[in-house]
Write a protein that holds these residues in place. Structure first.
Motif, PDB file in Angstrom:
ATOM      1  N   GLN A 178      19.727  17.869   9.308  1.00  0.00           N
ATOM      2  CA  GLN A 178      19.624  16.566   9.956  1.00  0.00           C
ATOM      3  C   GLN A 178      18.324  15.867   9.562  1.00  0.00           C
ATOM      4  N   LEU A 179      17.226  16.612   9.578  1.00  0.00           N
ATOM      5  CA  LEU A 179      15.938  16.037   9.211  1.00  0.00           C
ATOM      6  C   LEU A 179      15.887  15.679   7.735  1.00  0.00           C
ATOM      7  N   CYS A 180      16.506  16.526   6.904  1.00  0.00           N
ATOM      8  CA  CYS A 180      16.544  16.249   5.464  1.00  0.00           C
ATOM      9  C   CYS A 180      17.218  14.910   5.173  1.00  0.00           C
ATOM     10  N   ASN A 181      18.191  14.550   5.993  1.00  0.00           N
ATOM     11  CA  ASN A 181      18.951  13.325   5.765  1.00  0.00           C
ATOM     12  C   ASN A 181      18.396  12.123   6.519  1.00  0.00           C
ATOM     13  N   SER A 182      17.228  12.273   7.111  1.00  0.00           N
ATOM     14  CA  SER A 182      16.581  11.121   7.733  1.00  0.00           C
ATOM     15  C   SER A 182      16.068  10.200   6.627  1.00  0.00           C
ATOM     16  N   ALA A 183      15.728   9.000   6.997  1.00  0.00           N
ATOM     17  CA  ALA A 183      15.372   7.985   5.996  1.00  0.00           C
ATOM     18  C   ALA A 183      14.206   8.428   5.114  1.00  0.00           C
ATOM     19  N   TYR A 184      13.215   9.079   5.707  1.00  0.00           N
ATOM     20  CA  TYR A 184      12.023   9.422   4.936  1.00  0.00           C
ATOM     21  C   TYR A 184      12.327  10.441   3.841  1.00  0.00           C
ATOM     22  N   PHE A 185      13.117  11.472   4.167  1.00  0.00           N
ATOM     23  CA  PHE A 185      13.326  12.567   3.234  1.00  0.00           C
ATOM     24  C   PHE A 185      14.455  12.316   2.242  1.00  0.00           C
ATOM     25  N   SER A 186      15.510  11.656   2.656  1.00  0.00           N
ATOM     26  CA  SER A 186      16.710  11.606   1.817  1.00  0.00           C
ATOM     27  C   SER A 186      16.634  10.554   0.720  1.00  0.00           C
ATOM     28  N   ALA A 233       4.963  14.453  14.559  1.00  0.00           N
ATOM     29  CA  ALA A 233       4.396  15.638  13.934  1.00  0.00           C
ATOM     30  C   ALA A 233       4.697  15.690  12.437  1.00  0.00           C
ATOM     31  N   LEU A 234       5.924  15.349  12.055  1.00  0.00           N
ATOM     32  CA  LEU A 234       6.286  15.355  10.643  1.00  0.00           C
ATOM     33  C   LEU A 234       5.486  14.305   9.864  1.00  0.00           C
ATOM     34  N   LEU A 235       5.305  13.134  10.439  1.00  0.00           N
ATOM     35  CA  LEU A 235       4.514  12.097   9.773  1.00  0.00           C
ATOM     36  C   LEU A 235       3.051  12.530   9.630  1.00  0.00           C
ATOM     37  N   ALA A 236       2.488  13.090  10.691  1.00  0.00           N
ATOM     38  CA  ALA A 236       1.095  13.552  10.627  1.00  0.00           C
ATOM     39  C   ALA A 236       0.946  14.652   9.588  1.00  0.00           C
ATOM     40  N   SER A 237       1.943  15.526   9.485  1.00  0.00           N
ATOM     41  CA  SER A 237       1.901  16.616   8.512  1.00  0.00           C
ATOM     42  C   SER A 237       1.863  16.067   7.089  1.00  0.00           C
ATOM     43  N   HIS A 238       2.710  15.095   6.794  1.00  0.00           N
ATOM     44  CA  HIS A 238       2.739  14.516   5.454  1.00  0.00           C
ATOM     45  C   HIS A 238       1.436  13.799   5.131  1.00  0.00           C
ATOM     46  N   LEU A 355     -11.202   5.625   4.750  1.00  0.00           N
ATOM     47  CA  LEU A 355     -10.410   5.419   5.958  1.00  0.00           C
ATOM     48  C   LEU A 355      -9.405   4.273   5.804  1.00  0.00           C
ATOM     49  N   ASP A 356      -9.806   3.172   5.187  1.00  0.00           N
ATOM     50  CA  ASP A 356      -8.875   2.055   5.039  1.00  0.00           C
ATOM     51  C   ASP A 356      -7.652   2.457   4.219  1.00  0.00           C
ATOM     52  N   ASP A 357      -7.877   3.217   3.151  1.00  0.00           N
ATOM     53  CA  ASP A 357      -6.758   3.690   2.337  1.00  0.00           C
ATOM     54  C   ASP A 357      -5.861   4.615   3.145  1.00  0.00           C
ATOM     55  N   TRP A 358      -6.459   5.482   3.960  1.00  0.00           N
ATOM     56  CA  TRP A 358      -5.666   6.396   4.792  1.00  0.00           C
ATOM     57  C   TRP A 358      -4.849   5.607   5.814  1.00  0.00           C
ATOM     58  N   ARG A 359      -5.415   4.557   6.356  1.00  0.00           N
ATOM     59  CA  ARG A 359      -4.664   3.728   7.297  1.00  0.00           C
ATOM     60  C   ARG A 359      -3.458   3.092   6.603  1.00  0.00           C
ATOM     61  N   THR A 360      -3.659   2.634   5.386  1.00  0.00           N
ATOM     62  CA  THR A 360      -2.563   2.039   4.627  1.00  0.00           C
ATOM     63  C   THR A 360      -1.455   3.057   4.376  1.00  0.00           C
ATOM     64  N   GLN A 361      -1.850   4.280   4.002  1.00  0.00           N
ATOM     65  CA  GLN A 361      -0.861   5.332   3.783  1.00  0.00           C
ATOM     66  C   GLN A 361      -0.097   5.652   5.062  1.00  0.00           C
ATOM     67  N   ALA A 362      -0.811   5.706   6.178  1.00  0.00           N
ATOM     68  CA  ALA A 362      -0.152   6.002   7.455  1.00  0.00           C
ATOM     69  C   ALA A 362       0.843   4.899   7.814  1.00  0.00           C
ATOM     70  N   ASP A 363       0.440   3.641   7.628  1.00  0.00           N
ATOM     71  CA  ASP A 363       1.345   2.527   7.933  1.00  0.00           C
ATOM     72  C   ASP A 363       2.592   2.583   7.050  1.00  0.00           C
ATOM     73  N   ARG A 364       2.409   2.956   5.778  1.00  0.00           N
ATOM     74  CA  ARG A 364       3.549   3.037   4.867  1.00  0.00           C
ATOM     75  C   ARG A 364       4.500   4.149   5.297  1.00  0.00           C
ATOM     76  N   LEU A 365       3.948   5.313   5.643  1.00  0.00           N
ATOM     77  CA  LEU A 365       4.787   6.429   6.086  1.00  0.00           C
ATOM     78  C   LEU A 365       5.570   6.066   7.345  1.00  0.00           C
ATOM     79  N   MET A 366       4.903   5.440   8.294  1.00  0.00           N
ATOM     80  CA  MET A 366       5.581   5.087   9.545  1.00  0.00           C
ATOM     81  C   MET A 366       6.617   3.998   9.321  1.00  0.00           C
ATOM     82  N   GLY A 367       6.358   3.115   8.352  1.00  0.00           N
ATOM     83  CA  GLY A 367       7.355   2.102   8.037  1.00  0.00           C
ATOM     84  C   GLY A 367       8.613   2.681   7.438  1.00  0.00           C
ATOM     85  N   ILE A 368       8.445   3.674   6.546  1.00  0.00           N
ATOM     86  CA  ILE A 368       9.612   4.345   5.952  1.00  0.00           C
ATOM     87  C   ILE A 368      10.395   5.098   7.019  1.00  0.00           C
ATOM     88  N   ALA A 369       9.666   5.810   7.886  1.00  0.00           N
ATOM     89  CA  ALA A 369      10.324   6.610   8.920  1.00  0.00           C
ATOM     90  C   ALA A 369      11.085   5.746   9.903  1.00  0.00           C
TER      91      ALA A 369
END
Length: 373
Positions: A178-186, A233-238, A355-369
């Motif tokens: 189920q998680l594999c087929n979520s938007a972020y992973f699949s 948790a999955l987003l923070a891990s990535h 930090l600014d780059d990390w914030r951008t990466q976090a926003d991108r990950l959360m947007g995909i998820a």
């Protein structure tokens, strides 16, 4: 450290007990053959660790473990399990750690040593007693630990073997798919079986999904959204994996994945709402970070992970002055949860400019998820 072994010579050979007793002058080791004697001894003298054989002459192992929990909730409880056998259902919620028979001296000494180190790191007696009294303690992630053991034993473990290990627990296997087929992973491509998942996603990602599936399958406390907790948790891990060099990336990813596990425990609160990053909690209740870290220590996870989870809100308390696992967990979990980051810590460790780059990466990950599957 008072260490009590309970069981016969078939499970606890006298030479192994003698070896443990001679390892450290600070270890007071005793061995008794039955549950009644062990109960009386625990009632009379506090014990730090109790190791219980799977078969006792006078009572089930689960009964003794339950009595120890009632008498001495602060005691770390280790259950021995027969070779190739799963722990009995009643024992699962009573023991903190499980060791397989025949009992190897290296495994036993590592377990005792790690529990001693855990008590030195997190010495608050309230913490030990509170975790020890929980009726339905979350059980260790057995599928994840079996997978880790297989990978450590053989770096060339095949996709088929990894899939076989995961499929041993159908509920976990279904959740992984189920998680594999979520938007972020699949990425729009359907993953239909575990071997395909191993091949496409890679072992590291599969390992994260297995761990998340097991840990967040536990019963959540009222008011805790288990699904949201898992996704966060999955987003923070990535994100944490991206903040560290390759040699430390997996440690950081696992620690970030487990950072919020304390929120699954009763009587524990989310102290992020009470204080800014780096400050103490504003409540007398146990904070989720140290409670979660103590649980992970009882399960036997590596100390850098335990330390990073415990000190995720104040990574300066960790045992390294540089930006390492605790720092990555602090940044990743803070950005994903949208709470303050300790910029003074980042400045002192020389990474504030990232930090600014990390914030951008976090926003991108959360947007995909957030995209629909």
């Amino acid at each position: 450290m008072r260490i009590l072994f309970v069981g016969g010579e078939d499970s606890l050979p006298p030479d192994l007990i003698d070896l443990v007793g001679g390892m450290d002058d600070g270890w007071d080791v005793q061995c008794v053959g039955d549950g009644g004697t062990a109960t009386a001894l625990a009632a009379d003298v506090p014990q730090d660790i109790v190791v219980v054989a799977p078969e006792l002459p006078d009572m089930p192992a689960a009964t003794l473990l339950g009595q120890i929990r009632t008498l001495r909730p602060e005691t770390s409880r280790i259950a021995l399990v027969g070779p190739g056998q799963p722990p009995p259902v009643r024992v699962l919620s009573l023991a903190h750690r499980f060791l397989p028979l025949p009992l190897g001296e290296e495994m036993l000494l590592e377990a005792i040593g790690s529990l001693e180190e855990l008590r030195e790191l997190l010495g608050d007696p309230r913490l030990r007693e509170h975790i020890g009294r929980i009726d339905q303690l979350p059980s260790p992630p057995h599928t994840y630990l079996a997978l880790m053991h297989a990978l450590e034993a053989d770096d060339e473990t095949s996709a088929a073997e990894i899939a076989r290990l995961i499929s041993g627990d159908p509920a976990i296997a279904a959740k992984v798919l189920q998680l594999c087929n979520s938007a972020y992973f699949s990425a729009g491509r359907s993953i239909t079986d575990l071997r395909m998942a191993v091949t496409r996603l890679g072992v590291a990602t599969l390992r994260d999904l297995v761990l998340a599936s097991e840990v967040f399958a536990q019963t959540a406390q009222p008011g805790v959204d288990r699904h949201a907790l898992q996704q966060r948790a999955l987003l923070a891990s990535h994100l944490a994996r991206r903040l560290l060099p390759e040699s430390s990336a997996e440690l950081g990813a696992t620690a970030a994945l487990l950072a919020d596990i304390g929120l699954l425990l009763p009587g524990v609160h989310d102290d992020r709402a009470d204080a800014p990053a780096g400050d103490g909690a504003g409540s007398d209740a146990l904070g989720y970070a140290e409670a979660g870290a103590y649980l992970l220590g009882l399960w036997g996870l590596p100390m850098p992970i335990i330390e990073a989870v415990a000190f995720q809100r104040n990574p300066a308390r960790a045992g390294t002055r540089s930006f390492w696992v605790a720092g990555a967990v602090h940044v990743a979990t803070s950005l994903v949860a949208r709470v303050g980051v300790n910029e003074d810590y980042l400045r002192r460790t020389g990474v504030l400019d990232r930090l600014d780059d990390w914030r951008t990466q976090a926003d991108r990950l959360m947007g995909i998820a957030a995209q629909p599957a």
